[in-house]
Each structure stands twice: as structure tokens, then as C-alpha cells.
Design a protein around this motif. Structure first.
Motif, short mmCIF file in Angstrom:
data_model
loop_
_atom_site.label_atom_id
_atom_site.label_comp_id
_atom_site.label_asym_id
_atom_site.label_seq_id
_atom_site.Cartn_x
_atom_site.Cartn_y
_atom_site.Cartn_z
N THR A 59 55.06 16.37 22.57
CA THR A 59 55.29 16.19 24.02
C THR A 59 54.03 15.35 24.26
OG1 THR A 59 54.30 18.13 24.84
CG2 THR A 59 56.38 18.29 24.54
N GLY A 60 54.22 14.42 25.24
CA GLY A 60 53.13 13.51 25.71
C GLY A 60 52.77 12.58 24.78
N PRO A 61 51.57 11.88 24.76
CA PRO A 61 51.34 10.84 23.78
C PRO A 61 51.23 11.32 22.30
CG PRO A 61 49.39 11.44 24.94
CD PRO A 61 50.41 12.37 25.52
N MET A 62 51.33 12.80 21.96
CA MET A 62 51.00 12.99 20.76
C MET A 62 51.91 14.32 20.47
SD MET A 62 46.76 12.77 19.89
CE MET A 62 46.21 13.46 21.20
N SER A 63 52.39 14.33 19.23
CA SER A 63 53.28 15.73 18.89
C SER A 63 52.87 15.91 17.55
CB SER A 63 54.71 15.24 18.94
OG SER A 63 54.96 14.22 18.20
N SER A 64 52.84 17.46 17.29
CA SER A 64 52.59 17.79 16.00
C SER A 64 53.43 18.73 15.20
CB SER A 64 51.13 18.71 15.83
OG SER A 64 51.66 19.82 16.94
N GLU A 65 53.35 18.71 13.87
CA GLU A 65 54.50 19.42 13.15
C GLU A 65 53.64 19.99 11.86
OE1 GLU A 65 58.84 17.91 11.79
OE2 GLU A 65 57.37 16.42 12.19
N CYS A 66 54.20 21.07 11.64
CA CYS A 66 53.77 22.00 10.37
C CYS A 66 54.98 21.55 9.24
CB CYS A 66 53.69 23.35 10.41
SG CYS A 66 52.41 23.73 11.73
N LEU A 67 54.33 20.93 7.91
CA LEU A 67 55.38 20.59 7.00
C LEU A 67 54.53 21.21 5.75
CD1 LEU A 67 55.59 16.91 8.10
CD2 LEU A 67 57.12 18.49 8.35
N GLY A 68 54.81 22.50 5.43
CA GLY A 68 54.26 23.14 4.21
C GLY A 68 52.89 23.22 4.20
N ASN A 69 52.13 22.68 3.23
CA ASN A 69 50.69 22.64 3.42
C ASN A 69 50.14 21.39 4.00
OD1 ASN A 69 51.21 21.02 1.49
ND2 ASN A 69 49.78 22.01 -0.20
N LEU A 70 51.05 20.78 4.84
CA LEU A 70 50.17 19.57 5.47
C LEU A 70 50.59 19.78 7.11
CD1 LEU A 70 51.68 16.53 2.95
CD2 LEU A 70 49.41 17.47 3.35
#
Length: 822
Positions: free
Chosen positions: A1-12
Motif C-alpha cells: 500500500t502507498g508508495p511501497m509494498s513488501s512481499e516475502c518470497l522464500g529466503n528473499l
């Protein structure tokens, strides 16, 4: 949401920056450690510490961090990464906005050995409780211990080192030296990590063979042993790693990515091998078999290789603009990843994750330039496209001058972006037909060609590559106005007044091959004036520019032929001419002292005449003055074979100007001329020896040729021409008049003005009248008296005594307080 979004992808961990929010901004990245200190991130630090910054889908910015990155906080199975992003509209980062983002991801379970092939680094992490390296891992394995043992034994618990195995030598680096060389090293309670940039010195290119294929796949590989001292133990860990460099082929509109299963640098010491899992996807998202089938992806897991096939243009990838040798084109890009897990009798379970950013070769794309000009509105409207959304118009080059898009309106150019539902776009350019930069050319048949010639400069986001698109379009409009002319003659000159059209701005006046200019006119006695709307040419009757067609007693037919030629190609565009008959008296002067001056002219109908070869009846009498078209003779009536006749009142002299062809006695040219003199009356007088009485002149009668001209300035250099009348003047403004005696041209005569008056109409006898000169004198009742100006000899004035010049102030007739009008 907003100008940035995060996502967990295994060990990254992936943090995505919104393209909309950060568009056209300068960015700087920092990572924040557990103490709250922000570390500026550059390319070297990113590859050493496990960070990747890349672009996806044209302009979205991705930040990826490894679970074991330098500044991540690892607690049990959760790792946390905090980044700080500064955004500014200027490269000096003044008035930057700071954005802080922290994200946590759970990663469990860890495999005994995990390898990650990122786009900018290779990473391997292994459990500390791994078994000892087997005997045949490296033939001279004891030397590794020898190199490391003394350092590790003497050092503290945190000191460790790496031994790199290369074909020619082994190289041991302490941790501080390895870190200075750009290697990333880390340790947790349970794992040891080594991270190496692809540019590292110790990387070797190794070819891994494929079954039944001559050429294998090239890998970037590092063979190394990492030593770690814990309490009384010295642990040696195999930290070899390998990542594919190539293995991608493009054929039949399909991307084929091939990876061998058995990679020798990663399998050293293992004698048994078992496949556990093969998964693949796009943008680090794993795809199910059903999802791959819907996208027409193919994943093949054979005995020795893993192969992935992607149709070019398939869902999951995207097209982006590219430039090659200045040409516009596209590439298809897709960010694939593969996770391969296997078991062997050395490591147990190994997980190998490969991230592969693939771009297809450049393919040129032709751009369409569509002319939608509005002829009735006289607006040129051109559309250029189609472009992908990563292209932006930044500059226009107009007549060699490059201007930014916002400034183009000052040059008459309007630009607009046209967006389409599929994400593509085009650019429209509008400019008026009459803009200075639009080239206008006469095509004939009342048609003009309007040519737009502009170069558009585009930039590709985010790579900042530029390319130029020359735009040339032609619109034909039936609006040509050709120049027209009217001609007339006075007693001495031929005149052409040309009214300019809208096609002849660059057309030049020529008579035959002579280019007419005002400067040239001073030298050759013709007049040329151009005020932008009219071109006026005046040429004397006896001139090299005049053609003579015939002559008889009624007069001599003289013609002035003028052409307008293209200023660049000198092709003939338009012809004008004026023809007049001039009095024969223009050619002959019969002087009272018996001298005859006769000028013969070359006729256009008689070819090959050489004016030097004209003669009189006595062929020994040759011309005294010769031009290309005239021959002038000056002789006494009693010479050159002149015949003489008498009657009661006149004495007549006759002669001929003749031209003979070589070897012939029959003239091809004969101009007969006559001079008549009145026989003077004779009287008888008685002579006495007395003082002679004063001489007297008996009055005589004859005709005089006079002209009255109005001049523009006191210098009397430029008279008003016929086409400039009526002349508008204000009250009390000076009027400069010149009266000239045209005929006869006798130096013994002097012109004197007697009476001169002004009327309110063109009739000289109309009333009211106002005297300007009375008996040769100024009117003393004038509020502003007439001023006489001296006449001096000049190139135009040969006989000053034949001219009178005077200056009158502008006035009007009134009756009471009312102005009288005609």
C-alpha cells in the motif's frame, strides 16, 4: 500500500516502489542496521551484502534482500530488513523526501545447503553441523588445513578465513582481506555464509556438459573452503557455488532455458544423487502446472537436464523499448526463476535457487507517421507511433535548433500524448501551415507544397537511452498566388511593376542571364526597387536589356523581357514583358551646327549582327560608340555620303545606316534617316562704320517637352512612381517638385519658371487656386514660402540648366473654417 509494498518470497524479501509515485524523481537507497545507522547503498555494497535493485514492468523499482544480508536482523526463523529511500526532484538530492520501510519474513525450514543465484551476486549458506569434507573433495585437501590452521589456532573465535581453489594455485584470505576484496561473509548460530559478486577475481567460468550434446552450459563457479574456529574446534566448510551464465536460446518465437542437473563444482565428493523437487515461476512466484499450461509454459524435468520453454510475448513477461544503432525496436523481457532440490550422500538436501532475467534479442519496430493535416484550418497535424509506455518525447529539433517539449510552443509547435487502452501511446504534433519553419514550395497548377521537417527526440525510461525520429510530411494545398505585372512606358524608359504573390519569395529577377540587383542597376543605368509587395523595374529605351523588334516612321518597337527564376535551381518560373513604340527622335539629333548623331539598334529578327560592322553610305564612316545592341554615329552633314535636297523653306539631308554580310553588296539592314533645316530669311543691310548695335533675338515658335515630378526627399534621388499615387502627406510636410525640360536637348537653352499654382482638382483652370510662383518669384503672401533648390551636375543630371527644383509646404483649401474637398 502507498508508495511501497513488501512481499516475502522464500529466503528473499522484495520491496516494490510505485512507479506512479516515484516517477521523474532521483532516488538514493540506504539500509538501516540494528543500531539504527543508515548505510548508503551502491552497486559494490549491494552485491557484497545481498541486496538487488532492479526494474520490472518498465518503471516499477524492486529492492530485494537476502535473509542473510549484511544488515538484516535474524531472530529464530524470522528475518527483518529496514530500508531508507530518499526521493528528490534534483540530482543534488536537495529537499529530498525520506521514506522508511521495515519488513519481516519467516523462512523455515533451512536446508543443509542453500545456493542463490541472484542477478548481481552468488550466495551459499551451509549449516555449521555439516560433516567433514570427504577425502577426495580436493586431492591436496591437507594443504587447506595447513594454510588455515596456524592462523585460526592463534586467532580469536571470530577470526576465520577462506581458501580459494583455482587450477593454478590456492589462495587464502583472512576475513578482513576477503571483505576488502568485495566478498560477503556472515555467520549465525547455525549457518556460515559466503557471498561473491560476479565480478570477483576468484570466479572461474566452467562448462558443464549436457548429455549427447557437443556444447555444454557455462557456469560462474567458485571452489572454496571456509574455516571457522569455535571454542577448541576448527571447522572447515565446503562453500563452493555455481550459477549459470548462458543456456538460453531463442528460436521459433520461443525462449528455451536449459540447466543441467549435475553441476560438478556442487557435487564434488557425492556418490549418490536423488531428485527431490523442481519448481519454476516468474518474478519469484512459483507457478502450478495448471498456471503454466494456461500461459503455454513448458517445464521439462529429464534425467540430466531441466528445460523451461516460454513463448515470446507470453503472460508474465513484458515488452520494453530498445535502441540499436539509433533504430527504434523492442525486446521481450521476463524474470524467470527455478528452484531445484536434490539429496546426495554428502550434504543431504541442497536447495539451488536461480533467478534469471532474460531479454530477447533486439527486434526493429517501424514507426508509423500519419499526416492528418486540416487543410481548411491550415493546420499540419502529424501523429507518430506506436510506442510502448516506457517512451517519452523530450525534445524537438526545428531548423537545426533543439528545444525542449515545453518550449516548443514558442516556435509554434504543440505536442500531445495520445494513450490507448492497451497501454501503448503515440504523439501528435500540430503546427500552422504559415509557421516560419514550414517550407513552402510552388508545385504548379495553383498548388503549393507545405513541408514539415522536424526531428523528435525520445527517451526510454528507466534506462535513459535516447533515439531520434525524423518526421517529414508534405501537404498540398490549392492556394498559390502567382506574381502578376503591369507595364508602361514614358518618353525614355520601359517600366514593369510586378505585384508579388505568395510563391515567389525566393524568385529572382533576370533579364536573359543577367541577375538584376539594385547595386548592379547603379552601374548599368536601370532602376530596381523592391518593397516586399511590389518589384519595380525601370530600364532606359537605349539599353543592353531592351530588345528592338521593328521600326518605321510611326516609331520603334522596343520590348523588355523579364523572367523570375528560382533562387536555388535558377529554373524559370514566370515571364513578363512590356512593349512600347518610341519616337524615332530618340535615335537622331540634328544639331544646328550641321552635326548629326544617329543611333542604330540591332533588331531581334536579324540574326548575327555585329554592331561594330554597321556603316553609313560611305563605308569608311564607322560608329563612334558601340554597345552590344546599338551603334552610334556622329558626323557632319557634308560627309559620309550624305545627300542634300532643297525646297523653298527647308534643306534636307539624308543618309542610311547599313549592314552587309561578308561577301555581299546587298544590305540586310537599312536605317534611313533625315535631317531638315529651315532656310533662314536673308535681308540686305547697309554697312556703316559705326559701333555695332547690341545683338537681339527674334522670337520663334516650337514645341517643348516638359515633365513635373514629385520626389520623396530633398536629395531628389527617388521620385514617386505612377503606382504609388495618390501620395498621402500631412499639413506643413514638405513636397519636393522638379520640373525638367526634356526636349530639345540643347545646352544653349535654360528653363525658367514663370507662374505656378495649385488647384483643388486635376483641372488646371478650376477654382479655387493658390499661386506658388508669380512671374518666377515666390508668393510673398504665403505663410510658408516656396524654397528653390540648386541643381548640380550628376550622373542623372547632364544639363542642370534644364531643371528647376522647389519645395512647397503641404496646405489645404478652406472656406471659413471648413476644409474644401474635390
Amino acid at each position: 500500500t502507498g508508495p511501497m509494498s513488501s512481499e516475502c518470497l522464500g529466503n528473499l524479501l522484495r520491496i516494490t516502489l510505485s512507479a506512479e509515485y516515484f516517477e521523474d524523481k532521483y532516488l538514493s537507497f540506504s539500509v538501516v542496521d540494528q543500531s539504527g545507522i543508515a548505510w548508503d547503498l551502491d552497486e559494490a555494497m549491494a552485491s557484497q551484502c545481498g541486496y538487488t535493485i532492479t526494474y520490472s514492468n518498465w518503471s516499477n523499482i524492486e529492492f530485494r534482500a537476502s535473509a542473510l544480508s549484511c544488515h538484516s536482523r535474524l531472530e529464530k526463523d524470522v528475518f527483518t530488513v529496514t530500508i531508507e529511500i530518499k526521493a528528490s526532484h534534483t540530482p543534488d538530492m536537495k529537499n529530498a523526501t525520506t521514506h522508511l520501510r521495515s519488513a519481516s519474513c519467516r523462512y523455515d525450514p533451512w536446508s543443509p545447503r542453500e545456493l542463490v543465484c541472484e542477478s548481481n551476486y552468488m550466495e551459499v549458506s551451509v549449516r555449521k553441523e555439516v560433516p567433514q569434507i570427504v577425502k577426495d573433495f580436493i586431492q591436496d585437501e591437507p594443504e587447506d588445513w595447513t594454510l588455515a590452521f596456524s592462523e585460526a589456532k592463534a586467532g580469536k573465535a571470530s577470526i576465520w578465513q577462506i581458501v580459494f581453489h583455482q587450477p593454478e594455485e590456492k589462495k587464502a584470505l583472512l576475513v578482513r582481506d576477503a571483505w576488502s576484496a568485495g566478498y560477503g561473509l556472515n555467520t549465525t548460530d547455525t549457518r556460515v555464509l559466503l557471498r561473491i559478486p560476479y565480478t570477483a577475481e576468484q570466479i572461474q567460468l566452467v562448462e558443464v556438459g549436457l548429455f549427447l550434446q557437443a556444447q555444454g552450459i557455462t557456469f560462474s563457479a567458485v571452489r572454496s573452503s571456509t574455516f571457522y574456529k569455535q571454542r577448541w574446534m576448527i571447522l572447515m566448510v565446503d562453500t563452493a557455488m555455481a550459477c549459470p551464465v548462458d543456456g538460453v536460446d531463442y528460436a521459433n518465437k520461443t525462449i528455451t532455458w536449459t540447466i543441467p542437473k549435475y553441476i560438478q563444482p556442487l557435487s564434488a565428493g557425492a556418490t549418490s544423487f536423488k531428485d527431490v523437487l523442481v519448481e519454476a515461476g516468474v518474478d519469484l512466484h512459483k507457478l502450478s502446472v495448471k498456471e503454466m499450461a494456461s500461459r503455454k509454459y513448458v517445464l521439462l524435468n529429464d534425467l540430466n537436464t531441466i528445460t523451461m520453454k516460454i513463448p515470446i510475448g507470453a503472460e508474465g513477461g513484458y515488452y520494453k523499448t530498445s535502441v540499436s544503432s539509433g533504430l527504434h525496436g523492442t525486446k521481450y523481457a521476463i524474470n524467470l526463476f527455478l528452484e531445484h532440490q536434490w539429496e546426495d550422500n554428502k550434504w543431504g538436501l541442497t536447495k539451488h535457487t536461480i533467478i534469471k532475467e532474460i531479454e530477447t534479442p533486439f527486434e526493429q519496430v517501424e514507426l508509423a507517421i500519419i499526416n492528418n493535416s486540416n487543410l481548411s484550418g491550415r493546420i499540419m497535424n502529424v501523429t507518430v507511433g506506436m510506442f510502448l509506455s516506457d517512451v517519452e518525447l523530450v525534445n524537438l529539433t526545428i531548423e537545426g535548433v533543439t528545444v525542449a517539449v515545453p518550449d516548443a510552443v514558442q516556435h509554434g509547435y504543440l505536442t500531445r500524448e495520445i494513450r490507448y487502452a492497451n497501454g501503448s501511446k503515440a504523439y501528435g504534433i500540430q503546427v500552422l501551415f504559415d509557421a516560419p519553419s514550414i517550407k513552402k514550395e510552388y508545385m504548379g497548377a495553383e498548388m503549393r507544397a507545405y513541408t514539415l521537417n522536424v526531428t523528435l527526440v525520445f527517451i526510454i525510461r528507466p534506462t535513459s537511452e535516447t533515439f531520434a525520429v525524423p518526421v517529414t510530411t508534405v501537404s498540398a494545398v490549392k492556394d498559390a498566388v502567382l506574381p502578376s505585372a503591369r507595364g508602361f512606358c514614358d518618353g525614355r524608359n520601359l517600366h514593369l511593376i510586378i505585384t508579388r504573390g505568395n510563391v515567389d519569395q525566393n524568385w529572382l529577377p533576370f533579364i536573359s542571364d543577367w541577375h538584376l540587383t539594385p547595386e548592379h542597376g547603379l552601374q548599368y543605368s536601370y532602376s530596381l526597387r523592391d518593397n516586399g509587395t511590389h518589384l519595380a523595374i525601370s530600364v532606359p529605351f537605349l539599353s543592353a536589356y531592351v530588345s528592338y523588334e521593328d521600326f518605321h516612321t510611326l516609331g520603334i518597337k522596343a520590348s523588355l523581357h523579364l523572367s523570375l527564376k528560382d533562387g536555388m535551381t535558377l529554373t524559370n518560373k514566370r515571364d513578363f514583358s512590356v512593349s512600347c513604340r518610341f519616337s524615332p527622335s530618340e535615335l537622331i539629333q540634328c544639331l544646328p551646327n550641321g552635326t548629326v548623331v544617329i543611333t542604330a539598334v540591332k533588331l531581334v529578327g536579324i540574326a548575327g549582327l555585329d554592331t561594330n560592322l554597321f556603316v553609313l553610305r560611305d563605308r569608311q564612316c564607322k560608329p563612334s560608340l558601340v554597345t552590344e545592341k546599338t551603334a552610334t554615329f556622329k558626323f557632319n552633314v557634308n560627309t559620309c555620303g550624305t545627300s542634300r535636297k532643297f525646297n523653298s523653306t527647308t534643306m534636307t539631308y539624308e543618309n542610311d545606316v547599313l549592314y552587309f554580310r561578308r561577301g555581299s553588296d546587298t544590305p540586310v539592314y537599312q536605317l534611313k534617316f533625315v535631317c531638315s533645316y529651315a532656310i533662314k530669311q536673308t535681308v540686305d543691310i547697309r554697312y556703316e562704320s559705326k559701333k555695332n548695335p547690341p545683338p537681339s533675338i527674334k522670337p520663334g515658335f516650337g514645341s517643348l517637352g516638359l515633365s513635373l515630378k514629385l520626389f520623396k526627399e530633398k536629395s531628389y534621388s527617388e521620385p514617386y512612381q505612377e503606382w504609388e499615387y495618390p501620395v498621402v502627406k500631412y499639413l506643413r510636410e514638405a513636397l519636393y517638385f522638379e520640373v525638367e525640360l526634356l526636349q530639345p536637348e540643347d545646352a544653349r537653352l535654360e528653363l525658367n519658371l514663370d507662374d505656378c499654382w495649385a488647384t483643388n482638382s486635376q483641372s488646371q483652370d478650376s477654382l479655387p487656386q493658390w499661386p506658388i510662383l508669380i512671374n518666377g518669384c515666390v508668393n510673398i503672401e504665403d505663410s510658408y514660402r516656396t524654397v528653390f533648390h540648386e541643381v548640380n551636375y550628376s550622373h542623372r543630371v547632364k544639363l542642370p540648366q534644364h531643371l528647376k527644383r522647389f519645395e512647397v509646404r503641404m496646405f489645404t483649401f478652406v472656406q471659413g473654417t471648413t476644409m474644401l474637398q474635390e
